[in-house]
Design an enzyme around this catalytic site. Structure first.
Site, PDB file in Angstrom:
ATOM      1  N   ASP A  33     -50.066  89.376 -84.736  1.00  0.00           N
ATOM      2  CA  ASP A  33     -50.355  89.393 -83.307  1.00  0.00           C
ATOM      3  C   ASP A  33     -51.774  88.872 -83.079  1.00  0.00           C
ATOM      4  O   ASP A  33     -52.703  89.208 -83.805  1.00  0.00           O
ATOM      5  CB  ASP A  33     -50.209  90.815 -82.741  1.00  0.00           C
ATOM      6  CG  ASP A  33     -50.111  90.822 -81.230  1.00  0.00           C
ATOM      7  OD1 ASP A  33     -49.031  91.138 -80.698  1.00  0.00           O
ATOM      8  OD2 ASP A  33     -51.132  90.496 -80.563  1.00  0.00           O
ATOM      9  N   ILE A  34     -51.924  88.065 -82.037  1.00  0.00           N
ATOM     10  CA  ILE A  34     -53.221  87.444 -81.751  1.00  0.00           C
ATOM     11  C   ILE A  34     -54.245  88.470 -81.253  1.00  0.00           C
ATOM     12  O   ILE A  34     -55.451  88.238 -81.350  1.00  0.00           O
ATOM     13  CB  ILE A  34     -53.038  86.294 -80.732  1.00  0.00           C
ATOM     14  CG1 ILE A  34     -54.146  85.270 -80.847  1.00  0.00           C
ATOM     15  CG2 ILE A  34     -52.882  86.817 -79.312  1.00  0.00           C
ATOM     16  CD1 ILE A  34     -53.865  83.975 -80.115  1.00  0.00           C
ATOM     17  N   ASN A  91     -40.881  96.174 -76.571  1.00  0.00           N
ATOM     18  CA  ASN A  91     -41.086  96.276 -75.127  1.00  0.00           C
ATOM     19  C   ASN A  91     -40.009  95.451 -74.422  1.00  0.00           C
ATOM     20  O   ASN A  91     -39.695  94.335 -74.850  1.00  0.00           O
ATOM     21  CB  ASN A  91     -42.477  95.754 -74.755  1.00  0.00           C
ATOM     22  CG  ASN A  91     -43.590  96.603 -75.334  1.00  0.00           C
ATOM     23  OD1 ASN A  91     -43.473  97.818 -75.397  1.00  0.00           O
ATOM     24  ND2 ASN A  91     -44.661  95.961 -75.774  1.00  0.00           N
ATOM     25  N   GLU A  99     -44.448  91.170 -72.127  1.00  0.00           N
ATOM     26  CA  GLU A  99     -45.208  90.024 -71.618  1.00  0.00           C
ATOM     27  C   GLU A  99     -44.552  88.707 -71.988  1.00  0.00           C
ATOM     28  O   GLU A  99     -44.611  87.744 -71.221  1.00  0.00           O
ATOM     29  CB  GLU A  99     -46.632  90.040 -72.187  1.00  0.00           C
ATOM     30  CG  GLU A  99     -47.471  91.226 -71.713  1.00  0.00           C
ATOM     31  CD  GLU A  99     -48.756  91.377 -72.518  1.00  0.00           C
ATOM     32  OE1 GLU A  99     -49.088  90.464 -73.306  1.00  0.00           O
ATOM     33  OE2 GLU A  99     -49.410  92.416 -72.365  1.00  0.00           O
ATOM     34  N   VAL A 100     -43.982  88.634 -73.167  1.00  0.00           N
ATOM     35  CA  VAL A 100     -43.395  87.371 -73.646  1.00  0.00           C
ATOM     36  C   VAL A 100     -41.874  87.518 -73.654  1.00  0.00           C
ATOM     37  O   VAL A 100     -41.333  88.374 -74.369  1.00  0.00           O
ATOM     38  CB  VAL A 100     -43.911  87.020 -75.055  1.00  0.00           C
ATOM     39  CG1 VAL A 100     -43.277  85.711 -75.531  1.00  0.00           C
ATOM     40  CG2 VAL A 100     -45.431  86.933 -75.070  1.00  0.00           C
ATOM     41  N   HIS A 104     -38.851  90.263 -79.455  1.00  0.00           N
ATOM     42  CA  HIS A 104     -39.730  90.466 -80.609  1.00  0.00           C
ATOM     43  C   HIS A 104     -39.893  91.948 -80.867  1.00  0.00           C
ATOM     44  O   HIS A 104     -39.833  92.768 -79.956  1.00  0.00           O
ATOM     45  CB  HIS A 104     -41.103  89.823 -80.385  1.00  0.00           C
ATOM     46  CG  HIS A 104     -41.774  90.223 -79.101  1.00  0.00           C
ATOM     47  ND1 HIS A 104     -41.417  89.675 -77.890  1.00  0.00           N
ATOM     48  CD2 HIS A 104     -42.752  91.109 -78.845  1.00  0.00           C
ATOM     49  CE1 HIS A 104     -42.169  90.216 -76.935  1.00  0.00           C
ATOM     50  NE2 HIS A 104     -42.984  91.095 -77.482  1.00  0.00           N
ATOM     51  N   HIS A 106     -42.684  94.569 -82.494  1.00  0.00           N
ATOM     52  CA  HIS A 106     -44.041  94.799 -83.004  1.00  0.00           C
ATOM     53  C   HIS A 106     -43.935  95.766 -84.181  1.00  0.00           C
ATOM     54  O   HIS A 106     -43.261  96.801 -84.080  1.00  0.00           O
ATOM     55  CB  HIS A 106     -44.916  95.488 -81.955  1.00  0.00           C
ATOM     56  CG  HIS A 106     -45.123  94.726 -80.688  1.00  0.00           C
ATOM     57  ND1 HIS A 106     -46.321  94.110 -80.380  1.00  0.00           N
ATOM     58  CD2 HIS A 106     -44.310  94.515 -79.626  1.00  0.00           C
ATOM     59  CE1 HIS A 106     -46.221  93.546 -79.182  1.00  0.00           C
ATOM     60  NE2 HIS A 106     -45.015  93.778 -78.699  1.00  0.00           N
TER      61      HIS A 106
HETATM   62  P1  AMP Z   1     -45.087  92.151 -75.383  1.00  0.00           P
HETATM   63  O1  AMP Z   1     -46.010  92.775 -74.383  1.00  0.00           O
HETATM   64  O2  AMP Z   1     -44.233  93.154 -76.094  1.00  0.00           O
HETATM   65  O3  AMP Z   1     -44.307  91.000 -74.774  1.00  0.00           O
HETATM   66  O4  AMP Z   1     -46.029  91.568 -76.513  1.00  0.00           O
HETATM   67  C1  AMP Z   1     -46.445  90.249 -76.599  1.00  0.00           C
HETATM   68  C2  AMP Z   1     -47.455  90.171 -77.705  1.00  0.00           C
HETATM   69  O5  AMP Z   1     -47.642  88.819 -78.050  1.00  0.00           O
HETATM   70  C3  AMP Z   1     -48.833  90.752 -77.347  1.00  0.00           C
HETATM   71  O6  AMP Z   1     -49.141  91.807 -78.253  1.00  0.00           O
HETATM   72  C4  AMP Z   1     -49.772  89.552 -77.524  1.00  0.00           C
HETATM   73  O7  AMP Z   1     -51.023  89.914 -78.070  1.00  0.00           O
HETATM   74  C5  AMP Z   1     -48.980  88.652 -78.459  1.00  0.00           C
HETATM   75  N1  AMP Z   1     -49.267  87.234 -78.369  1.00  0.00           N
HETATM   76  C6  AMP Z   1     -49.359  86.471 -77.256  1.00  0.00           C
HETATM   77  N2  AMP Z   1     -49.617  85.201 -77.582  1.00  0.00           N
HETATM   78  C7  AMP Z   1     -49.666  85.144 -78.934  1.00  0.00           C
HETATM   79  C8  AMP Z   1     -49.889  84.103 -79.882  1.00  0.00           C
HETATM   80  N3  AMP Z   1     -50.110  82.834 -79.503  1.00  0.00           N
HETATM   81  N4  AMP Z   1     -49.874  84.420 -81.194  1.00  0.00           N
HETATM   82  C9  AMP Z   1     -49.658  85.688 -81.597  1.00  0.00           C
HETATM   83  N5  AMP Z   1     -49.427  86.717 -80.752  1.00  0.00           N
HETATM   84  C10 AMP Z   1     -49.443  86.444 -79.448  1.00  0.00           C
END
Ligand code: AMP
Length: 119
Positions: A33-34, A91, A99-100, A104, A106
């Protein structure tokens, strides 16, 4: 929700933006994770286009589901998470804080993880 081809994990899967890769096979990609929330914070994503755990669970094939969760187990072991334990989080949707919009999981570990929820 329709799958958004331009979400950031889709771009990572297409190689359009980099990631700090940990593991890859026919079914999954795993990377750091970034913005890590624990000493170890890994994201595992399926290669198929699934928006969230519900979409994946309903529409993923048996091979994709087996491939994904087998890889999660393998990665957790290889990354040293299984001995002391870890937390896995998926999530989902806006109330879940997703968010994405590409499914996925975590994997958080390497230290004791705090309370399960904060509302
Ligand atoms: P979620 O809120 O469950 O959708 O988590 C999305 C996760 O993606 C967050 O923990 C971000 O820090 C992570 N994230 C977003 N962009 C990147 C990226 N380019 N590389 C790695 N992790 C990312």
């Amino acid at each position: 929700m329709a799958y958004d081809q331009n979400n950031i994990f889709a771009k990572i899967l297409r190689g359009e933006i980099p990631c700090n890769k940990i593991y890859e096979d026919d079914y999954v990609l795993a990377f750091h994770d970034i913005a890590p929330k624990a000493k170890v914070h890994i994201l595992v994503i399926p290669k198929g286009e699934y928006t969230d755990i519900v979409d994946f669970g309903v529409n993923g094939s048996a091979d994709e589901l087996k491939g994904f969760y087998s890889a999660v187990a393998k990665i957790a072991a290889e990354q040293g998470l299984t001995q002391d334990g870890f937390r896995s989080i998926a999530n989902t949707g806006s109330f879940g804080g997703q968010e994405v919009p590409h499914y996925h999981i975590h994997l958080l570990g390497g230290e004791r993880i705090g309370p399960m929820t904060s509302l």
